[in-house]
Write a protein that holds these residues in place. Structure first.
Motif, PDB file in Angstrom:
ATOM      1  N   ARG A 210      41.039  44.181  33.648  1.00 44.24           N
ATOM      2  CA  ARG A 210      40.491  44.887  34.808  1.00 44.24           C
ATOM      3  C   ARG A 210      39.166  44.265  35.225  1.00 44.24           C
ATOM      4  O   ARG A 210      38.910  44.102  36.430  1.00 44.24           O
ATOM      5  CB  ARG A 210      40.307  46.363  34.477  1.00 44.24           C
ATOM      6  N   TYR A 213      39.828  40.983  36.976  1.00 41.78           N
ATOM      7  CA  TYR A 213      40.366  41.204  38.324  1.00 41.78           C
ATOM      8  C   TYR A 213      39.268  41.661  39.286  1.00 41.78           C
ATOM      9  O   TYR A 213      39.228  41.240  40.454  1.00 41.78           O
ATOM     10  CB  TYR A 213      41.489  42.235  38.281  1.00 41.78           C
ATOM     11  N   ARG A 214      38.378  42.498  38.804  1.00 42.45           N
ATOM     12  CA  ARG A 214      37.268  42.952  39.650  1.00 42.45           C
ATOM     13  C   ARG A 214      36.342  41.784  39.993  1.00 42.45           C
ATOM     14  O   ARG A 214      35.749  41.743  41.068  1.00 42.45           O
ATOM     15  CB  ARG A 214      36.476  44.044  38.934  1.00 42.45           C
ATOM     16  N   TYR A 216      37.259  38.504  40.333  1.00 45.49           N
ATOM     17  CA  TYR A 216      37.857  37.521  41.245  1.00 45.49           C
ATOM     18  C   TYR A 216      38.637  38.152  42.399  1.00 45.49           C
ATOM     19  O   TYR A 216      38.939  37.473  43.384  1.00 45.49           O
ATOM     20  CB  TYR A 216      38.777  36.578  40.474  1.00 45.49           C
ATOM     21  N   GLY A 217      39.000  39.416  42.264  1.00 39.67           N
ATOM     22  CA  GLY A 217      39.695  40.107  43.343  1.00 39.67           C
ATOM     23  C   GLY A 217      41.069  39.516  43.633  1.00 39.67           C
ATOM     24  O   GLY A 217      41.831  39.170  42.726  1.00 39.67           O
ATOM     25  N   ARG A 218      41.361  39.360  44.905  1.00 41.45           N
ATOM     26  CA  ARG A 218      42.693  38.926  45.318  1.00 41.45           C
ATOM     27  C   ARG A 218      43.006  37.473  44.954  1.00 41.45           C
ATOM     28  O   ARG A 218      44.168  37.076  44.974  1.00 41.45           O
ATOM     29  CB  ARG A 218      42.843  39.113  46.827  1.00 41.45           C
ATOM     30  N   VAL A 219      41.971  36.702  44.643  1.00 41.14           N
ATOM     31  CA  VAL A 219      42.199  35.291  44.284  1.00 41.14           C
ATOM     32  C   VAL A 219      42.248  35.101  42.766  1.00 41.14           C
ATOM     33  O   VAL A 219      42.074  33.994  42.265  1.00 41.14           O
ATOM     34  CB  VAL A 219      41.085  34.397  44.890  1.00 41.14           C
ATOM     35  N   SER A 220      42.499  36.177  42.046  1.00 41.10           N
ATOM     36  CA  SER A 220      42.530  36.099  40.579  1.00 41.10           C
ATOM     37  C   SER A 220      43.568  35.104  40.082  1.00 41.10           C
ATOM     38  O   SER A 220      43.359  34.418  39.078  1.00 41.10           O
ATOM     39  CB  SER A 220      42.817  37.484  39.991  1.00 41.10           C
ATOM     40  N   LEU A 221      44.704  35.017  40.789  1.00 35.86           N
ATOM     41  CA  LEU A 221      45.783  34.129  40.360  1.00 35.86           C
ATOM     42  C   LEU A 221      45.377  32.661  40.417  1.00 35.86           C
ATOM     43  O   LEU A 221      46.057  31.810  39.829  1.00 35.86           O
ATOM     44  CB  LEU A 221      47.039  34.361  41.211  1.00 35.86           C
ATOM     45  N   ASN A 222      44.290  32.356  41.093  1.00 39.86           N
ATOM     46  CA  ASN A 222      43.837  30.972  41.200  1.00 39.86           C
ATOM     47  C   ASN A 222      42.868  30.583  40.083  1.00 39.86           C
ATOM     48  O   ASN A 222      42.407  29.435  40.047  1.00 39.86           O
ATOM     49  CB  ASN A 222      43.150  30.735  42.544  1.00 39.86           C
TER      50      ASN A 222
END
Length: 302
Positions: A210, A213-214, A216-222
């Motif tokens: 969590r 994710y907080r 990097y937000g929406r670009v976490s997959l990168n």
């Protein structure tokens, strides 16, 4: 006459009905095949290292290998429904799956805790300074588990014959030992500890995931950090899938033991063997990375 007929029925009735034996063979066969493939792939991709994670992976590989050597005998028994290899060897084969559970559990804890510490940037403390130190640490874990589990199994389990059974033809049916209070209490303690540790590790992993994710937000997959935490989450999921159901059921099994639960307990125990597939996860990344490198080199030469 009726009493004689009833006793004869009990003596000939199988410990594991056909449906359970077929199910257990279906469970153990992919474990044997997939686990063997994983060990081969992992053994060819491992590199020499003094890191705690690498040492733990090597120990896991050895644990899985020793356990998989006993799996064919389990498959043989469930197919034939007759054990002709002696009670002592039956105890050894039976105890190996329990040793596999708890040795794997300990090394999973070490791997996850190491990865958690890496997240908090404590990397400098997570290496053995000498190979001897890694060997001693590994040997200590093995001695603690095997030194307590194997003698307890050999001495206590199977020491009481169950009514109507021929012990030389029956294996994996040592539940009568659970009637002893010390063994019952020990089982409760082990089950509670395993369930609590799994819950704590899962909570920590979800919290870290969590936080990442907080960050990097929406670009976490990168980001590699997010994928590293997903890999740790895979270990947690393996522990939950393989260890939690068995130990949760075992509390009920120990508290209300009767012969009919033996076959159900064996099914839950078989699911713990699927930890052998972790080698495929370990080896997969290295194999694909090496394959990709080779392909790139080949293309550049052309």
């Amino acid at each position: 006459m009726e009493e004689f007929s009833s006793n004869a029925t009990n003596q000939t009735s199988p410990i594991f009905p056909v449906s359970y034996r077929v199910g257990l063979v279906v469970l153990y066969t992919p474990v044997l095949l997939g686990g063997s493939v994983g060990i081969v792939l992992m053994s060819t991709s491992l590199k020499s290292s003094k890191s705690v994670t690498t040492v733990s992976v090597i120990n896991l590989l050895v644990v899985h290998l020793l356990f998989l050597l006993t799996v064919p005998f389990r498959i043989y028994y469930f197919i034939s429904d007759q054990w002709a290899l002696g009670l002592d060897f039956c105890k050894l084969v039976s105890s190996m799956i329990h040793a596999h559970v708890y040795l794997s559990f300990i090394f999973y804890i070490v791997i996850l805790v190491t990865r958690f510490l890496n997240y908090f940037q404590w990397r400098g403390r997570l290496k053995f300074t000498r190979v001897l130190h890694a060997f001693v640490a590994s040997l200590t874990v093995w001695v603690i588990i095997l030194g307590t589990l194997l003698p307890a199994t050999i001495i206590n389990y199977g020491s009481e014959a169950t009514t109507g059974e021929k012990r030389d033809n029956v294996c994996f049916h040592f539940g009568s030992a659970l009637s002893r209070t010390p063994i019952e209490v020990l089982n409760y303690i082990i089950c509670v500890v395993v369930l609590l540790v799994c819950t704590v590790l899962a909570s920590i992993q979800l919290w870290i995931l969590r936080q990442v994710y907080r960050k990097y937000g929406r670009v976490s997959l990168n980001h590699q950090e997010f994928w590293a935490q997903l890999k740790s989450l895979c270990f947690v999921l393996i522990m939950f899938f393989c260890f939690v159901p068995y130990h949760g059921f075992r509390i009920y099994y120990v508290s209300s033991y009767w012969d009919g639960l033996q076959k159900v307990n064996e099914v839950f125990l078989a699911f713990t063997a699927f930890t052998c597939f972790d080698m495929l996860m370990f080896a997969g990344r290295a194999v694909w990375r090496n394959t990709g490198t080779q392909c790139c080199n080949l293309c550049s030469k052309r």
